[in-house]
Motif scaffolding. Structure first.
Motif, PDB file in Angstrom:
ATOM      1  N   PRO A   1       0.825  -1.195   0.000  1.00 22.73           N
ATOM      2  CA  PRO A   1       0.000   0.000   0.000  1.00 22.73           C
ATOM      3  C   PRO A   1       0.874   1.267   0.000  1.00 22.73           C
ATOM      4  N   MET A   2       0.398   2.243  -0.714  1.00 16.95           N
ATOM      5  CA  MET A   2       1.110   3.516  -0.825  1.00 16.95           C
ATOM      6  C   MET A   2       0.727   4.416   0.354  1.00 16.95           C
ATOM      7  N   TYR A  19     -14.938  10.983  -4.785  1.00 15.02           N
ATOM      8  CA  TYR A  19     -13.517  11.170  -5.092  1.00 15.02           C
ATOM      9  C   TYR A  19     -13.023  12.400  -4.352  1.00 15.02           C
ATOM     10  N   VAL A  20     -11.702  12.455  -4.158  1.00 19.42           N
ATOM     11  CA  VAL A  20     -11.091  13.658  -3.607  1.00 19.42           C
ATOM     12  C   VAL A  20     -10.001  14.103  -4.575  1.00 19.42           C
ATOM     13  N   ILE A  36     -13.140   5.257  -1.652  1.00 23.52           N
ATOM     14  CA  ILE A  36     -13.283   3.877  -1.182  1.00 23.52           C
ATOM     15  C   ILE A  36     -11.948   3.133  -1.190  1.00 23.52           C
ATOM     16  N   ARG A  37     -10.992   3.612  -1.993  1.00 29.08           N
ATOM     17  CA  ARG A  37      -9.685   2.955  -2.078  1.00 29.08           C
ATOM     18  C   ARG A  37      -8.712   3.407  -0.992  1.00 29.08           C
ATOM     19  N   ILE A  38      -9.078   4.413  -0.246  1.00 24.36           N
ATOM     20  CA  ILE A  38      -8.226   4.884   0.845  1.00 24.36           C
ATOM     21  C   ILE A  38      -8.466   3.965   2.036  1.00 24.36           C
TER      22      ILE A  38
END
Length: 153
Positions: A1-2, A19-20, A36-38
């Motif tokens: 993970p980044m 989104y952000v 949702i990917r965070i």
């Protein structure tokens, strides 16, 4: 993970998701992140103040949904009579123009920045849509549908 330090610019809802827009310590440009990917967040003590000069609509421009590719294309499509009414009932893009043909089919035109996002949308209509222009979009949709068809042999 980044792991990134994100400086948010704006929240944006599109294509059934949040989104952000923001800048990170690893990107020297505005990027778009799907919330949702965070996986996790650590708040800082810094107060967020939305910049007055940042407008998501300006950043998105004429992209089909979210991601401009840097080149605008005049898109010309022809939908079958079976789906024409349903397709024309929706405002898909701000540049949309449409007309009904005598046999119930419809032709639609758009000016879109990039072809990848609209190609995915068109594949959902499969044999009920024909890409008239541009050739690059016609070729991309052909490739995508051929790859999909090959999975069912």
């Amino acid at each position: 993970p980044m792991v990134l330090r994100l400086e948010p610019l704006a929240l944006h809802f599109s294509a059934r998701a949040w989104y952000v827009f923001g800048r990170t310590d690893q990107h020297d440009q505005v990027r778009l992140f799907k919330l949702i990917r965070i996986e996790s967040l650590e708040p800082t003590r810094q107060l967020f103040v939305q910049p007055k000069r940042f407008d998501p609509a300006t950043w998105i421009g004429n992209a089909w949904q979210l991601i401009p590719e840097g080149k605008e294309h005049r898109i010309e499509l022809e939908f079958s009579a079976r789906v024409a009414t349903n397709v024309m009932e929706v405002r898909w893009h701000p540049t949309q123009k449409q007309r009904v043909l005598a046999d119930g089919r419809c032709q639609m035109t758009f000016t879109v920045d990039g072809i990848e996002e609209i190609a995915w949308w068109l594949c959902g209509y499969a044999d009920h849509v024909r890409v008239l222009k541009p050739p690059a979009l016609r070729q991309r949709v052909r490739e995508m549908l051929q790859t999909a068809t090959a999975q069912y042999k």
